[in-house]
Design an enzyme around this catalytic site. Sequence first.
Site, mmCIF file in Angstrom:
data_model
loop_
_atom_site.group_PDB
_atom_site.id
_atom_site.type_symbol
_atom_site.label_atom_id
_atom_site.label_comp_id
_atom_site.label_asym_id
_atom_site.label_seq_id
_atom_site.Cartn_x
_atom_site.Cartn_y
_atom_site.Cartn_z
ATOM 1 N N LYS A 177 -12.631 -2.069 0.884
ATOM 2 C CA LYS A 177 -12.807 -2.765 1.943
ATOM 3 C C LYS A 177 -14.241 -2.974 2.543
ATOM 4 C CE LYS A 177 -8.075 -2.246 3.975
ATOM 5 N NZ LYS A 177 -7.336 -3.590 3.666
ATOM 6 N N ARG A 200 2.414 -1.801 -1.002
ATOM 7 C CA ARG A 200 3.786 -2.028 -1.874
ATOM 8 C C ARG A 200 3.876 -1.194 -2.939
ATOM 9 N NH1 ARG A 200 0.909 -8.012 -3.129
ATOM 10 N NH2 ARG A 200 0.251 -7.410 -0.727
HETATM 11 N N1 BES Z 1 -3.302 -1.994 4.936
HETATM 12 C C1 BES Z 1 -3.608 -3.317 4.462
HETATM 13 C C2 BES Z 1 -3.231 -4.724 5.409
HETATM 14 C C3 BES Z 1 -3.609 -4.853 6.821
HETATM 15 C C4 BES Z 1 -4.629 -5.678 7.122
HETATM 16 C C5 BES Z 1 -3.079 -4.139 7.956
HETATM 17 C C6 BES Z 1 -5.124 -5.831 8.361
HETATM 18 C C7 BES Z 1 -3.462 -4.326 9.148
HETATM 19 C C8 BES Z 1 -4.659 -5.069 9.567
HETATM 20 C C9 BES Z 1 -3.139 -3.798 3.171
HETATM 21 O O1 BES Z 1 -3.073 -2.403 2.334
HETATM 22 C C10 BES Z 1 -4.134 -4.460 2.449
HETATM 23 O O2 BES Z 1 -5.234 -4.212 2.021
HETATM 24 N N2 BES Z 1 -3.483 -5.769 2.086
HETATM 25 C C11 BES Z 1 -4.402 -6.666 1.431
HETATM 26 C C12 BES Z 1 -3.550 -7.141 0.292
HETATM 27 C C13 BES Z 1 -4.399 -8.029 -0.737
HETATM 28 C C14 BES Z 1 -5.239 -7.403 -1.589
HETATM 29 C C15 BES Z 1 -3.315 -8.548 -1.867
HETATM 30 C C16 BES Z 1 -4.613 -7.834 2.169
HETATM 31 O O3 BES Z 1 -3.669 -8.089 3.029
HETATM 32 O O4 BES Z 1 -5.813 -8.317 2.236
HETATM 33 MN MN MN Z 2 -4.805 -1.978 1.337
#
Ligand code: BES
Ligand code: MN
Length: 526
Positions: free
Chosen positions: A300, A374
Amino acid sequence: MSALTLSTSSAATLRADAVVIGIAKGRPSGKAAVSVAPGGEAVDTAFGGKLATTLDTLGASGAEGEVTKVPAPASGVKAPVVLAVGLGEAPAEGEPFAPEVLRRAAGSAARALSGTKKAAFALPVEDVAAVAAVAEGALLGAYAFTAYRGNSGDAGKDAAGKKSAKAEKAGDASAPLAEIAVVGAKPRDKEHKAAVERAQVLADEVHRARDLINTPSNDLTPKTFAAQAQAAAKEHGLKAEVLDEKALAKGGYGGILGVGQGSANPPRLVRISYTHPKAEKTLALVGKGITYDSGGISLKPAGHNETMKSDMSGAAAVFGAVVAAARLGVRANVTGWLALAENMPSGTATRPGDVLTMYSGKTVEVLNTDAEGRLVLADALTRACEESPDALVDVATLTGAMVLALGKRTFGVMANDEAFRTAVHEVAEDAGEDSWPMPMPAYLRQGMDSPVADIANMGDRMGGGLVAGLFLQEFVTEGTPWAHLDIAGPSFNESGPYGYTPKGGTGSAVRTLLRLAEETAEGGLG
Ligand code: BES
Ligand code: MN
Ligand code: ZN
């Protein structure tokens, strides 16, 4: 945890540091812009019937969340301060205030009274639902996360992790309101007593979830989280089993291991269960417990990782709800599954393009290591289904897409059964939590087709929250009623506190899950 009592004394004569009364919008008598809500009569009398006019002069409007403090009159009210909290529009003649309005108002008042020792809540409590709402709101508003304040990491906590009397002493502006007296409730009434006991356990367990969420990832690892589950299980008579990395490897939990393998803090799967001897139904709850989500190799960027200690909010909610059900003796079996891992990049981390063999036997091509929730949930869901629960609910901070869709205060509800989805949505509303039913359009499944594996962990970007739900569904055994709550929005409050919701970890979904357990006991679910 603040103490809570029910009091039959008048709000005017009760010994307290503040009296809380409610005010509604409107000019029923054509004079003041606000009216004093039922429960505040005795205080109004001490003001010579001029409390509404006084508050009007001070600019009070009665809007929800508004708090106005006035000094008590020279005589007639024992407490030195009267706090008027806005209740919004008054309900129609003869109708009660909505429980959630009372819950939020009590929360706003409790927050405004932090640093105060004792407050009497003289809000409109015309029925047992109102008593419960005021008790819940006040207790939920009386929260502070102070474990890391001061000059030691354990400032204010004793060896058992409990806040010391010193940290809770009145006068410390950050200390939550210590004593709450609900005026107008009936201390000897069975229903009122039960409502208060439930509110106390509920708030305790919401606070447990908030504390876990707020604990930084250097102190909360899969291992320490699992240890806390074991300790709580022991304390409250639940059963806890922990699979460590060796047991996970032996059991073939490829999803949980794949996510956790890049971290120096290895993953865990916790099964924490409560059984009632007369239970007829079993509810299984699965929580995403990523103790830190860096994104892994699909790292990230800065600006997206500062709050990722909260990526275990789903597991925290499940943990709190299972313990709450046990403490309240809910007549159902409740099994919680905490899928715990830390998602880190390193030489041992899963790479984009790697294929994992999941607990179910299905293979997953990991296209993006940041879609890790997931993967851990999939293994836990399949494992949970082996025990044939009557209903299965997972809770996860799963997608940023859900936050874009529903905002920061509403969680999404998906399910493999429309009636179950509706039921969960309604139970959440009952519990005072905002949610919204979301679809699972079948066409989105093909976006996850992989040229090398059974499925990829990523699909279309558009509708990303729904894609995640479709992925999870692949790991739920057919015939099990299943719902998925994506709490990525409401789990962590980055802006200012409001109502009974603090800044930071909110404890989102604990109340919904407890209601689900109670509904399961009443035969309404599963
Ligand atoms: N933990 C994050 C989702 C999240 C984002 C929670 C903002 C709380 C606040 C999750 O693991 C994630 O990174 N999801 C990605 C999925 C994508 C790579 C398909 C996302 O939502 O960008
Ligand atoms: Mn994530
Ligand atoms: Zn995540």
